[in-house]
Design an enzyme around this catalytic site. Sequence first.
Site, PDB file in Angstrom:
ATOM      1  N   THR A 154       0.826  -1.195   0.000  1.00  0.00           N
ATOM      2  CA  THR A 154       0.000   0.000   0.000  1.00  0.00           C
ATOM      3  C   THR A 154       0.864   1.250   0.000  1.00  0.00           C
ATOM      4  OG1 THR A 154      -1.901   1.088   1.017  1.00  0.00           O
ATOM      5  CG2 THR A 154      -0.233   0.224   2.520  1.00  0.00           C
ATOM      6  N   CYS A 155       0.254   2.336  -0.421  1.00  0.00           N
ATOM      7  CA  CYS A 155       0.828   3.669  -0.340  1.00  0.00           C
ATOM      8  C   CYS A 155      -0.340   4.610  -0.024  1.00  0.00           C
ATOM      9  CB  CYS A 155       1.541   4.050  -1.644  1.00  0.00           C
ATOM     10  SG  CYS A 155       0.466   4.082  -3.085  1.00  0.00           S
ATOM     11  N   ARG A 156      -0.217   5.881  -0.269  1.00  0.00           N
ATOM     12  CA  ARG A 156      -1.298   6.801   0.082  1.00  0.00           C
ATOM     13  C   ARG A 156      -2.534   6.576  -0.786  1.00  0.00           C
ATOM     14  NH1 ARG A 156      -3.436  11.219  -1.677  1.00  0.00           N
ATOM     15  NH2 ARG A 156      -1.840  11.562  -3.234  1.00  0.00           N
TER      16      ARG A 156
END
Length: 174
Positions: free
Chosen positions: A62-64
């Site tokens: 995941t990231c933002r």
Amino acid sequence: MAEFIDPATLKRRLDDGTAMLIDIREADEFARERIPGARHVPLSAWERRDIAAEAGLLVVLTCRSGDRTRSHAQRLRMRCPTGMAVLDGGIEAWKRAGLPVTRDARAPLELMRQVQIAVGAMILAGLGLGWLVSPWFLALPAFAGAGLLVAGVTGFCGMARLLAAMPWNRRRPS
């Protein structure tokens, strides 16, 4: 092509122990807000390590917003031999689904947001002063624009380096 997983499915898999979540954002972003239980392996460290999950665990990245993981999925998959998926929509989708995040309001803003604020302030101040005081102040937004151009072309951001050295961005002893 990356396999995607929605927040509700990921939450169920994390709860039943069949998934492992890895946050690929940089340390300043991870310190400010993260999904509880996520491991931190920043994108900048992926070239130096392989990610191996326990047998049967799905590795979810995941990231933002999901854009970073999606755009780097091919490269990241090579470092994750057990297979992987991407949290569709990233942490923003997780929060929209009403799922919990851990926040540290005392952590400084992410470095790139600090750069955006500083450059925006330089541009507005230069334009305002150039209009009200002297056209020579128009050199300030020109300098800011040149800095953004150099950062985009070379990947080197002098403003980010300068802001990273500021006292509020230094790690505090624990």
